[in-house]
Motif scaffolding. Structure first.
Motif, PDB file in Angstrom:
ATOM      1  N   VAL A  97      51.406  66.601  40.995  1.00 18.26           N
ATOM      2  CA  VAL A  97      52.468  65.699  40.547  1.00 18.26           C
ATOM      3  C   VAL A  97      51.851  64.371  40.103  1.00 18.26           C
ATOM      4  CG1 VAL A  97      54.620  64.548  41.154  1.00 18.26           C
ATOM      5  CG2 VAL A  97      54.129  66.821  42.079  1.00 18.26           C
ATOM      6  N   MET A  98      51.291  63.625  41.048  1.00 18.59           N
ATOM      7  CA  MET A  98      50.613  62.366  40.728  1.00 18.59           C
ATOM      8  C   MET A  98      49.107  62.558  40.871  1.00 18.59           C
ATOM      9  SD  MET A  98      52.723  59.772  39.980  1.00 18.59           S
ATOM     10  CE  MET A  98      51.788  58.316  40.433  1.00 18.59           C
ATOM     11  N   GLU A  99      48.384  62.303  39.813  1.00 19.30           N
ATOM     12  CA  GLU A  99      46.929  62.417  39.881  1.00 19.30           C
ATOM     13  C   GLU A  99      46.317  61.281  40.683  1.00 19.30           C
ATOM     14  OE1 GLU A  99      45.351  62.716  36.002  1.00 19.30           O
ATOM     15  OE2 GLU A  99      46.337  64.618  35.522  1.00 19.30           O
ATOM     16  N   VAL A 100      46.926  60.107  40.581  1.00 18.54           N
ATOM     17  CA  VAL A 100      46.425  58.933  41.291  1.00 18.54           C
ATOM     18  C   VAL A 100      47.599  58.201  41.921  1.00 18.54           C
ATOM     19  CG1 VAL A 100      45.201  56.736  41.082  1.00 18.54           C
ATOM     20  CG2 VAL A 100      44.477  58.690  39.711  1.00 18.54           C
ATOM     21  N   GLY A 101      47.464  57.856  43.186  1.00 17.20           N
ATOM     22  CA  GLY A 101      48.496  57.063  43.846  1.00 17.20           C
ATOM     23  C   GLY A 101      49.804  57.804  44.015  1.00 17.20           C
ATOM     24  N   SER A 102      50.891  57.048  44.043  1.00 12.45           N
ATOM     25  CA  SER A 102      52.226  57.601  44.203  1.00 12.45           C
ATOM     26  C   SER A 102      53.206  56.709  43.456  1.00 12.45           C
ATOM     27  CB  SER A 102      52.601  57.677  45.689  1.00 12.45           C
ATOM     28  OG  SER A 102      52.570  56.378  46.273  1.00 12.45           O
ATOM     29  N   SER A 103      54.438  57.145  43.361  1.00 11.97           N
ATOM     30  CA  SER A 103      55.439  56.361  42.646  1.00 11.97           C
ATOM     31  C   SER A 103      56.791  56.536  43.318  1.00 11.97           C
ATOM     32  CB  SER A 103      55.516  56.804  41.183  1.00 11.97           C
ATOM     33  OG  SER A 103      56.321  55.919  40.433  1.00 11.97           O
ATOM     34  N   ASP A 104      57.457  55.423  43.549  1.00  7.38           N
ATOM     35  CA  ASP A 104      58.736  55.424  44.250  1.00  7.38           C
ATOM     36  C   ASP A 104      59.835  54.949  43.311  1.00  7.38           C
ATOM     37  OD1 ASP A 104      60.420  55.754  46.458  1.00  7.38           O
ATOM     38  OD2 ASP A 104      60.261  53.631  46.992  1.00  7.38           O
ATOM     39  N   PHE A 105      60.982  55.636  43.340  1.00 13.93           N
ATOM     40  CA  PHE A 105      62.127  55.276  42.514  1.00 13.93           C
ATOM     41  C   PHE A 105      63.332  55.066  43.445  1.00 13.93           C
ATOM     42  CE2 PHE A 105      59.304  58.062  40.182  1.00 13.93           C
ATOM     43  CZ  PHE A 105      59.069  57.358  39.011  1.00 13.93           C
ATOM     44  N   PRO A 106      63.577  53.823  43.856  1.00 13.75           N
ATOM     45  CA  PRO A 106      64.664  53.571  44.806  1.00 13.75           C
ATOM     46  C   PRO A 106      66.062  53.694  44.206  1.00 13.75           C
ATOM     47  CG  PRO A 106      63.600  51.521  44.185  1.00 13.75           C
ATOM     48  CD  PRO A 106      62.793  52.615  43.570  1.00 13.75           C
ATOM     49  N   ASN A 107      66.158  53.708  42.865  1.00 13.58           N
ATOM     50  CA  ASN A 107      67.468  53.847  42.233  1.00 13.58           C
ATOM     51  C   ASN A 107      67.290  54.423  40.830  1.00 13.58           C
ATOM     52  OD1 ASN A 107      66.825  51.520  40.464  1.00 13.58           O
ATOM     53  ND2 ASN A 107      67.120  50.320  42.344  1.00 13.58           N
ATOM     54  N   ARG A 109      67.989  53.143  37.977  1.00 11.75           N
ATOM     55  CA  ARG A 109      67.496  52.202  36.976  1.00 11.75           C
ATOM     56  C   ARG A 109      65.975  52.239  36.870  1.00 11.75           C
ATOM     57  NH1 ARG A 109      68.999  48.151  39.320  1.00 11.75           N
ATOM     58  NH2 ARG A 109      67.015  47.294  40.038  1.00 11.75           N
ATOM     59  N   THR A 110      65.308  52.381  37.994  1.00 13.28           N
ATOM     60  CA  THR A 110      63.844  52.413  37.989  1.00 13.28           C
ATOM     61  C   THR A 110      63.303  53.745  37.496  1.00 13.28           C
ATOM     62  OG1 THR A 110      63.813  53.141  40.303  1.00 13.28           O
ATOM     63  CG2 THR A 110      63.737  50.768  39.895  1.00 13.28           C
ATOM     64  N   ALA A 111      64.167  54.760  37.367  1.00 15.86           N
ATOM     65  CA  ALA A 111      63.716  56.098  36.974  1.00 15.86           C
ATOM     66  C   ALA A 111      63.720  56.318  35.472  1.00 15.86           C
ATOM     67  CB  ALA A 111      64.597  57.160  37.636  1.00 15.86           C
ATOM     68  N   VAL A 129      64.081  58.970  44.731  1.00 22.46           N
ATOM     69  CA  VAL A 129      63.081  59.963  44.327  1.00 22.46           C
ATOM     70  C   VAL A 129      61.704  59.356  44.551  1.00 22.46           C
ATOM     71  CG1 VAL A 129      62.132  61.307  42.418  1.00 22.46           C
ATOM     72  CG2 VAL A 129      64.607  61.053  42.641  1.00 22.46           C
ATOM     73  N   PHE A 130      60.801  60.191  45.026  1.00 23.75           N
ATOM     74  CA  PHE A 130      59.438  59.732  45.271  1.00 23.75           C
ATOM     75  C   PHE A 130      58.460  60.799  44.809  1.00 23.75           C
ATOM     76  CE2 PHE A 130      55.677  59.755  48.039  1.00 23.75           C
ATOM     77  CZ  PHE A 130      55.194  58.479  47.815  1.00 23.75           C
ATOM     78  N   PHE A 131      57.388  60.369  44.116  1.00 18.01           N
ATOM     79  CA  PHE A 131      56.335  61.278  43.668  1.00 18.01           C
ATOM     80  C   PHE A 131      55.094  61.082  44.531  1.00 18.01           C
ATOM     81  CE2 PHE A 131      58.008  60.971  39.028  1.00 18.01           C
ATOM     82  CZ  PHE A 131      59.064  61.804  39.365  1.00 18.01           C
ATOM     83  N   GLY A 132      54.597  62.168  45.115  1.00 16.51           N
ATOM     84  CA  GLY A 132      53.335  62.151  45.825  1.00 16.51           C
ATOM     85  C   GLY A 132      52.279  62.895  45.022  1.00 16.51           C
ATOM     86  N   SER A 133      51.167  63.191  45.656  1.00 13.75           N
ATOM     87  CA  SER A 133      50.080  63.855  44.950  1.00 13.75           C
ATOM     88  C   SER A 133      50.461  65.255  44.489  1.00 13.75           C
ATOM     89  CB  SER A 133      48.835  63.915  45.838  1.00 13.75           C
ATOM     90  OG  SER A 133      49.135  64.626  47.044  1.00 13.75           O
TER      91      SER A 133
END
Length: 278
Positions: A97-107, A109-111, A129-133
Motif C-alpha cells: 500500500v505505502m512504500e514509505v511511511g504511512s498516511s492518515d485521512f481523518p475526514n 476533505r483530506t482524502a 481511513v489510514f494507509f499502512g505499509s
C-alpha cells in the motif's frame, strides 16, 4: 440291415438340408462396435469423450464480479484483522500500500488527493481511513454494522487495484518521513526518532494505526505525538500513549519528561462535543 442303413442316411440328408447355413462371420468377433465407429451418432457416443475432460472455458463476461465494472474477473483475496478499536478494521489486499511511511485521512476533505481514500469515504458510514505499509485501516461510525460495510470496502479496494490508478494524485501528497533524522537534529531528537521508528511504530502499526512525531520541547522535556488510524480515538489510545510510549521514551532518553498527544482541529472539536454530551 442294408434297408435300415439306407433309411438312416436318408434321414441325415434331410436334416442337413433343413439346418440353416452357418454365417460366414461372427458379428461379435469382427463387427466394429457401434459406439466406437466414427459413423456412430447415438447416445453411446459420449463414451468417446475422456471421463476427466475439462469443460469448455467460461466467458469472463459472465463472471459474478462484473457488477463491479469492466467485465474483468477479480482474483484478489483480501484479509481482515481486528484492532483494539472496535470501530476500526484492518484490510490486507495482499499488495503493498505505502512504500514509505504511512498516511492518515481523518475526514473526507483530506482524502481528495487519494483515489482509494476518496472511494472509501464515499461509502456511507466510513469516518476515517489510514494507509499502512501493506494494509488499509477503515474506521466506521458506531451506528454502522461491519456486516454491511465490509463487502463495500472489499469492492472499493478491488476496484482501485484493478484500475491501475496511483495511490496519490500528487506525489507530494504522500506522507513525509517524520522520523527521518536530519543534520540539524540534536542528539536527543535523533534518539527519540530512532526509538519511534524501530521500537514503537511497528507495534502501533500491528494494531492498524501509526504514530507521527510532531516535535520535542527541550525546556519542558515534552514529546508531541499524533496518533493515527485505528489508534486515533481508540479507547485504549491514551493508555498506550502514557503507559507504553511515554515509559519507553523516558527509560531510554532521560531528557524526556512526558508525552502529549497533538490533535487536529477536527479531532479537538469531536472531543469537545463528546465531553459536552457526557
Amino acid at each position: 440291415m442294408a434297408m435300415a442303413r439306407r433309411r438312416l442316411l436318408a434321414l441325415a440328408s434331410q436334416l442337413q438340408r433343413r439346418a440353416p447355413a452357418p454365417p460366414a462371420t461372427q458379428p461379435w468377433r469382427h463387427a466394429t462396435p457401434r459406439f466406437l465407429s466414427s459413423a456412430a451418432s447415438g447416445p453411446l457416443d459420449r463414451l468417446k469423450t475422456p471421463p476427466l475432460a475439462r469443460p469448455a472455458a467460461r466467458n469472463p463476461a459472465s463472471s459474478p464480479w462484473d457488477r463491479f465494472g469492466g467485465g474483468q474477473k477479480r482474483t484478489m483475496f483480501i484479509q481482515t484483522q481486528s484492532t483494539p478499536n472496535p470501530q476500526s478494521l484492518m484490510f490486507y489486499p495482499g499488495k503493498p500500500v505505502m512504500e514509505v511511511g504511512s498516511s492518515d485521512f481523518p475526514n473526507a476533505r483530506t482524502a481528495m488527493t487519494s483515489p482509494l481514500a476518496k472511494a472509501l469515504f464515499a461509502i456511507d458510514g466510513v469516518t476515517r481511513v489510514f494507509f499502512g505499509s501493506d494494509f488499509v485501516t477503515v474506521t466506521k461510525s458506531e451506528e454502522t454494522s461491519w456486516d454491511y460495510l465490509k463487502p463495500e470496502v472489499f469492492a472499493a479496494i478491488m476496484d482501485f487495484y484493478s484500475s491501475g490508478q496511483p495511490l496519490f494524485l500528487d506525489s507530494n501528497s504522500a506522507a513525509a518521513m517524520d522520523t527521518a533524522i536530519h543534520e540539524d537534529d540534536s542528539e536527543i531528537v535523533a534518539m527519540i526518532k530512532e526509538l519511534l521508528e524501530t521500537r514503537i511504530r511497528p507495534a502501533v502499526q500491528d494494531d492498524g494505526g501509526d504514530i507521527e512525531y510532531r516535535g520535542f520541547d527541550p525546556e519542558t522535556g515534552i514529546v508531541k505525538l499524533k496518533m493515527q488510524g485505528a489508534c486515533s480515538g481508540c479507547p485504549s489510545s491514551s493508555v498506550t500513549l502514557k503507559s507504553g510510549i511515554e515509559n519507553m521514551l523516558m527509560h531510554y532518553v532521560p531528557e524526556v519528561k512526558g508525552v502529549e498527544q497533538e490533535l487536529d482541529g477536527d479531532e479537538e472539536a469531536e472531543l469537545a462535543g463528546a465531553g459536552q454530551m457526557e
